[in-house]
Design a protein around this motif. Structure first.
Motif, PDB file in Angstrom:
ATOM      1  N   THR A  35       0.839  -1.079   0.023  1.00 64.67           N
ATOM      2  CA  THR A  35      -0.213  -0.090   0.184  1.00 64.67           C
ATOM      3  C   THR A  35       0.966   1.197   0.129  1.00 64.67           C
ATOM      4  O   THR A  35       0.336   2.455  -0.248  1.00 64.67           O
ATOM      5  CB  THR A  35      -0.926   0.031   1.384  1.00 64.67           C
ATOM      6  OG1 THR A  35      -0.085  -0.204   2.319  1.00 64.67           O
ATOM      7  CG2 THR A  35      -1.985  -1.083   0.965  1.00 64.67           C
ATOM      8  N   PRO A  79      -4.395   7.334  -0.034  1.00 64.55           N
ATOM      9  CA  PRO A  79      -4.136   6.266   0.605  1.00 64.55           C
ATOM     10  C   PRO A  79      -4.312   6.818   2.308  1.00 64.55           C
ATOM     11  O   PRO A  79      -4.504   6.083   3.332  1.00 64.55           O
ATOM     12  CB  PRO A  79      -2.863   5.949   0.644  1.00 64.55           C
ATOM     13  CG  PRO A  79      -2.206   6.774  -0.236  1.00 64.55           C
ATOM     14  CD  PRO A  79      -3.292   7.632  -0.926  1.00 64.55           C
ATOM     15  N   VAL A  82      -8.622   6.916   3.147  1.00 62.26           N
ATOM     16  CA  VAL A  82      -9.385   5.975   2.361  1.00 62.26           C
ATOM     17  C   VAL A  82     -10.801   6.048   2.379  1.00 62.26           C
ATOM     18  O   VAL A  82     -11.361   5.944   1.372  1.00 62.26           O
ATOM     19  CB  VAL A  82      -8.955   4.396   2.753  1.00 62.26           C
ATOM     20  CG1 VAL A  82      -9.684   3.383   2.070  1.00 62.26           C
ATOM     21  CG2 VAL A  82      -7.405   4.135   2.401  1.00 62.26           C
ATOM     22  N   THR A  83     -11.331   6.321   3.522  1.00 59.39           N
ATOM     23  CA  THR A  83     -12.704   6.491   3.441  1.00 59.39           C
ATOM     24  C   THR A  83     -13.331   7.705   2.678  1.00 59.39           C
ATOM     25  O   THR A  83     -14.484   7.726   2.560  1.00 59.39           O
ATOM     26  CB  THR A  83     -13.216   6.935   5.333  1.00 59.39           C
ATOM     27  OG1 THR A  83     -12.447   8.047   5.699  1.00 59.39           O
ATOM     28  CG2 THR A  83     -12.925   5.740   6.072  1.00 59.39           C
ATOM     29  N   THR A 129     -15.337   1.470   3.628  1.00 57.94           N
ATOM     30  CA  THR A 129     -14.882   1.109   4.911  1.00 57.94           C
ATOM     31  C   THR A 129     -13.626   0.240   4.838  1.00 57.94           C
ATOM     32  O   THR A 129     -13.689  -1.140   4.309  1.00 57.94           O
ATOM     33  CB  THR A 129     -15.984   0.421   5.921  1.00 57.94           C
ATOM     34  OG1 THR A 129     -17.128   1.070   5.594  1.00 57.94           O
ATOM     35  CG2 THR A 129     -15.521  -0.128   7.282  1.00 57.94           C
ATOM     36  N   PRO A 130     -12.230   0.706   5.326  1.00 57.56           N
ATOM     37  CA  PRO A 130     -11.157  -0.217   5.208  1.00 57.56           C
ATOM     38  C   PRO A 130     -11.272  -1.315   6.318  1.00 57.56           C
ATOM     39  O   PRO A 130     -11.915  -1.124   7.380  1.00 57.56           O
ATOM     40  CB  PRO A 130     -10.137   0.740   5.628  1.00 57.56           C
ATOM     41  CG  PRO A 130     -10.833   2.101   5.415  1.00 57.56           C
ATOM     42  CD  PRO A 130     -12.142   2.073   5.750  1.00 57.56           C
ATOM     43  N   ASN A 134      -5.597  -5.549   3.595  1.00 62.20           N
ATOM     44  CA  ASN A 134      -5.796  -4.874   2.358  1.00 62.20           C
ATOM     45  C   ASN A 134      -7.027  -4.979   1.943  1.00 62.20           C
ATOM     46  O   ASN A 134      -7.363  -5.016   0.553  1.00 62.20           O
ATOM     47  CB  ASN A 134      -4.863  -5.312   1.295  1.00 62.20           C
ATOM     48  CG  ASN A 134      -3.397  -4.927   1.742  1.00 62.20           C
ATOM     49  OD1 ASN A 134      -3.206  -4.102   2.341  1.00 62.20           O
ATOM     50  ND2 ASN A 134      -2.402  -5.489   1.051  1.00 62.20           N
ATOM     51  N   ALA A 136     -11.505  -4.101   2.096  1.00 59.83           N
ATOM     52  CA  ALA A 136     -12.191  -2.769   2.280  1.00 59.83           C
ATOM     53  C   ALA A 136     -13.701  -3.453   1.732  1.00 59.83           C
ATOM     54  O   ALA A 136     -13.770  -4.140   0.627  1.00 59.83           O
ATOM     55  CB  ALA A 136     -11.764  -1.557   1.437  1.00 59.83           C
TER      56      ALA A 136
END
Length: 209
Positions: A35, A79, A82-83, A129-130, A134, A136
């Motif tokens: 990531t 990154p 992320v949301t 939602t992470p 890796n 989501a």
């Protein structure tokens, strides 16, 4: 043999390019599931390496599969947040492909997808939602056959790195989405052909300038 001045000029012009060594292919894949390689920015789907596969039970004998291609869409991703990511995907219905040419033709007709009236399916994210490893969850609205319902993609980050096809970063994800086709007015053949459909998505994105 006498060489014309025009031909001689052409040979002189192309000689430097011909003398250059061929481009070297990398010794390892440029992408990796790290990531830290993800670069914040706006991305577009790379359609030649993006596939949407569907699978459903056929008569209780087998799992029948097919593909959609020519997918387009955008992804806005940072990154560090992320949301806040936004995803929009469009799938051309007429691209449907199975192992039966006759079925390919039938599926785009009015009794099924009615591609003339509903030429695309779309997914637009509303929440991301992470999760661990890796993964989501991508909640959004799926519009298919003229009807829109909430849907959730289980997405896994596959890899990122310097693009071999563009000038920036390329990133890729694998996704899974389940739906009941009758909810979208596509219930023909149920229960002989299952109502439950599994979508598997291999999505490649190219960073945009």
């Amino acid at each position: 043999m006498r060489v014309s001045p025009a031909l001689l000029s052409l040979l002189i012009a192309v000689a430097p390019a011909a003398a250059q060594a061929p481009a070297q292919m990398p010794k390892a894949p440029p992408g990796a599931p790290d990531t830290a390689r993800i670069v914040a920015g706006n991305y577009a789907i790379e359609p030649h390496h993006t596939q949407v596969m569907f699978a459903l039970d056929h008569l209780g004998f087998s799992v029948f599969r097919g593909f959609f291609s020519g997918v387009s869409g955008t992804l806005s991703l940072n990154p560090a947040r992320v949301t806040d990511a936004k995803l929009s995907v469009t799938v051309p219905i007429a691209s449907i492909f199975t192992t039966s040419p006759a079925l390919n033709k039938e599926l785009v007709e009015p009794d099924w997808f009615d591609a003339a009236q509903f030429p695309t399916a779309t997914f637009v994210s509303t929440k991301i939602t992470p999760g661990p490893n890796n993964m989501a969850l991508i909640d959004g609205n799926l519009t298919l056959h003229g009807q829109t319902h909430p849907a959730t993609i289980q997405a896994r980050f596959h890899g990122a790195g310097k693009s071999m096809m563009g000038k920036g970063t390329a990133i890729g994800f694998d996704g899974r989405l389940a739906l009941s086709r009758s909810s979208y007015g596509l219930g023909k053949g149920v229960p002989l052909v299952s109502d439950h459909v599994e979508l598997t998505i291999a999505a490649a994105f190219e960073q945009q300038p």
